[in-house]
Design a protein around this motif. Sequence first.
Motif, PDB file in Angstrom:
ATOM      1  N   LEU A   1      38.523  41.523  39.557  1.00 50.44           N
ATOM      2  CA  LEU A   1      38.500  41.609  41.020  1.00 50.44           C
ATOM      3  C   LEU A   1      37.491  40.636  41.628  1.00 50.44           C
ATOM      4  O   LEU A   1      37.753  40.039  42.675  1.00 50.44           O
ATOM      5  N   LEU A   2      36.364  40.447  40.969  1.00 47.24           N
ATOM      6  CA  LEU A   2      35.376  39.473  41.449  1.00 47.24           C
ATOM      7  C   LEU A   2      35.930  38.057  41.332  1.00 47.24           C
ATOM      8  O   LEU A   2      35.732  37.232  42.234  1.00 47.24           O
ATOM      9  N   GLN A   3      36.641  37.780  40.252  1.00 49.67           N
ATOM     10  CA  GLN A   3      37.244  36.460  40.056  1.00 49.67           C
ATOM     11  C   GLN A   3      38.293  36.182  41.134  1.00 49.67           C
ATOM     12  O   GLN A   3      38.474  35.045  41.548  1.00 49.67           O
ATOM     13  N   LYS A   4      38.961  37.214  41.609  1.00 52.00           N
ATOM     14  CA  LYS A   4      39.946  37.070  42.683  1.00 52.00           C
ATOM     15  C   LYS A   4      39.274  36.817  44.035  1.00 52.00           C
ATOM     16  O   LYS A   4      39.940  36.481  45.006  1.00 52.00           O
ATOM     17  N   GLY A   5      37.946  37.009  44.099  1.00 54.73           N
ATOM     18  CA  GLY A   5      37.217  36.667  45.316  1.00 54.73           C
ATOM     19  C   GLY A   5      36.881  37.834  46.223  1.00 54.73           C
ATOM     20  O   GLY A   5      36.529  37.629  47.388  1.00 54.73           O
ATOM     21  N   TYR A   6      36.954  39.041  45.709  1.00 54.37           N
ATOM     22  CA  TYR A   6      36.608  40.201  46.533  1.00 54.37           C
ATOM     23  C   TYR A   6      35.102  40.454  46.486  1.00 54.37           C
ATOM     24  O   TYR A   6      34.440  40.138  45.500  1.00 54.37           O
ATOM     25  N   GLU A   7      34.587  41.025  47.541  1.00 61.49           N
ATOM     26  CA  GLU A   7      33.163  41.262  47.686  1.00 61.49           C
ATOM     27  C   GLU A   7      32.690  42.330  46.697  1.00 61.49           C
ATOM     28  O   GLU A   7      33.393  43.299  46.431  1.00 61.49           O
ATOM     29  N   TYR A   8      31.479  42.146  46.191  1.00 62.96           N
ATOM     30  CA  TYR A   8      30.938  43.015  45.153  1.00 62.96           C
ATOM     31  C   TYR A   8      30.956  44.486  45.563  1.00 62.96           C
ATOM     32  O   TYR A   8      31.337  45.345  44.765  1.00 62.96           O
ATOM     33  N   GLU A   9      30.544  44.798  46.781  1.00 65.09           N
ATOM     34  CA  GLU A   9      30.495  46.203  47.220  1.00 65.09           C
ATOM     35  C   GLU A   9      31.881  46.844  47.208  1.00 65.09           C
ATOM     36  O   GLU A   9      32.033  48.004  46.809  1.00 65.09           O
ATOM     37  N   LEU A  10      32.889  46.105  47.652  1.00 66.61           N
ATOM     38  CA  LEU A  10      34.254  46.642  47.650  1.00 66.61           C
ATOM     39  C   LEU A  10      34.774  46.799  46.226  1.00 66.61           C
ATOM     40  O   LEU A  10      35.463  47.770  45.908  1.00 66.61           O
ATOM     41  N   VAL A  11      34.429  45.858  45.368  1.00 66.24           N
ATOM     42  CA  VAL A  11      34.849  45.923  43.952  1.00 66.24           C
ATOM     43  C   VAL A  11      34.195  47.121  43.283  1.00 66.24           C
ATOM     44  O   VAL A  11      34.847  47.877  42.560  1.00 66.24           O
TER      45      VAL A  11
END
Length: 126
Positions: free
Chosen positions: A109-119
Amino acid sequence: MGKLYDLGLYKNEAELLLSLLIEEGYLNEERFAIQFAGGKFRIKQWGKKKIEQALKEKQVSSYCIKKAMAQIDETDYRKTLQQLSTRKWEQLKGEKNIFIKKRKLQDYLLQKGYEYELVKEAVSTK
């Protein structure tokens, strides 16, 4: 401009052509940024951080980047993140160690570019 020079245009001609295209609305950085961001989100399901980085690499102004990010609906954004999370979780069903499974999901999910808090929130529900 390089391509215009390759076509045999001189600097003055190229600048005149570009200014006419801008005046007529054919070249519009804001419109490009909004379309690019929307497409990458809808089609490739990229997160805002990855979209923002791609726009920066294309030397889009921070003003246009902010306008583009504002066009992404927050409800759709969270729904897409949840769908990606669920789909990836199912793909990882062969992984027996829950900690490794969660780490792989988080990394994806981080690699896809989503923010850490949401991940972090999405991973904690698994």
